[in-house]
Design an enzyme around this catalytic site. Sequence first.
Site, PDB file in Angstrom:
ATOM      1  N   TYR A 295      -2.774   0.657  10.370  1.00 16.76           N
ATOM      2  CA  TYR A 295      -2.501   0.485   9.389  1.00 16.76           C
ATOM      3  C   TYR A 295      -1.285   0.851   8.364  1.00 16.76           C
ATOM      4  O   TYR A 295      -0.441   0.884   7.644  1.00 16.76           O
ATOM      5  CB  TYR A 295      -3.403   0.951   8.198  1.00 16.76           C
ATOM      6  CG  TYR A 295      -3.620   0.282   6.687  1.00 16.76           C
ATOM      7  CD1 TYR A 295      -4.781  -0.880   6.161  1.00 16.76           C
ATOM      8  CD2 TYR A 295      -3.778   1.037   5.670  1.00 16.76           C
ATOM      9  CE1 TYR A 295      -3.736  -1.664   5.207  1.00 16.76           C
ATOM     10  CE2 TYR A 295      -3.812   0.910   4.843  1.00 16.76           C
ATOM     11  CZ  TYR A 295      -3.670  -0.561   4.149  1.00 16.76           C
ATOM     12  OH  TYR A 295      -3.670  -1.247   3.384  1.00 16.76           O
TER      13      TYR A 295
ATOM     14  N   SER B  87       0.603  -0.926  -0.177  1.00 12.86           N
ATOM     15  CA  SER B  87       0.102   0.280   0.240  1.00 12.86           C
ATOM     16  C   SER B  87       1.064   0.868  -0.099  1.00 12.86           C
ATOM     17  O   SER B  87       1.655   1.286   0.272  1.00 12.86           O
ATOM     18  CB  SER B  87      -0.783  -0.065   1.344  1.00 12.86           C
ATOM     19  OG  SER B  87      -1.284   1.389   1.447  1.00 12.86           O
TER      20      SER B  87
ATOM     21  N   LYS C  23       1.711  -1.153   7.427  1.00  9.49           N
ATOM     22  CA  LYS C  23       2.179  -0.720   6.200  1.00  9.49           C
ATOM     23  C   LYS C  23       3.731  -0.088   6.012  1.00  9.49           C
ATOM     24  O   LYS C  23       4.141  -1.221   4.711  1.00  9.49           O
ATOM     25  CB  LYS C  23       0.728  -0.147   5.113  1.00  9.49           C
ATOM     26  CG  LYS C  23      -0.008  -0.785   5.128  1.00  9.49           C
ATOM     27  CD  LYS C  23      -0.063  -2.454   3.907  1.00  9.49           C
ATOM     28  CE  LYS C  23      -1.383  -2.824   3.953  1.00  9.49           C
ATOM     29  NZ  LYS C  23      -0.911  -4.312   3.662  1.00  9.49           N
TER      30      LYS C  23
END
Length: 268
Positions: free
Chosen positions: A151, A138, A155
Amino acid sequence: MNLTDRIVVVTGGAGGIGAALARRFAAEGAAAVVVADLDAEAARAVAEGIGPVAHAAAVDVTDEAQVRALVDDTERRFGRIDLFCANAGVTTGGGVEVDDAGWDRAWRVNVLAHVYSARAVLPGMLARGGGHLLHTCSAAGVLTAVGDAAYTATKHASVGFAEWLAITYRDRGIRVSALCPQGVDTPMLADGIAEGHLGARVITASGAVLTPDQVADAAIAGLAEERFLILPHPEVADYARRRAEDPDGWQAGMRKLIRRLTTRQSPR
């Protein structure tokens, strides 16, 4: 990497980017594509839609024993794995208030699953002198996911781990790529937009929302060129450059964007 006659495994393959990757790998001439997902029925549906070269597998990527069994079964069935795509991912939709269980799940899916697959697949690849790892990380892994602290953190960790693998194993024939899309038209983003999540609104305001097939196209091009960082949204490279050159200015710009979006949403 030329996909012709390759043996490929895709985790998180039952939908979104994973399903698009699996379909594209088959179209590129892969000899076998293993569609692996926690949702066995959905994985089976994707595999059946692809045709005879696709095979479905049920796997919980947070369970190392299941990941190892997936690799062992694929190697027994097809003799090797040429490309392993660690694609499964989860969001939390929250900040520091997200409980430990939410942080732990994000860590296990977004980071440890990549570690587990590398542990399982690297011995065979190293013995054969080649292989490719594709990790879906991502754009949040090189920038920030507004509104989702776990997140963002996980990531970033996944990009860091992929980079470590690339540095450590490139001279032994292992190629590593980090696929870092920004906005993609998947249920993950659609749900966020429907709920008015700030992070989803920032994503849609920051660039085009691509289809999973467009991300798969970018992945194919990146694999062919053996690029480490695959950016389906070219603007992410510019954002990352600005962030590196002027962290304070970049953060100020992000805060300004958030204020603008929040003001628009507020009732008059």
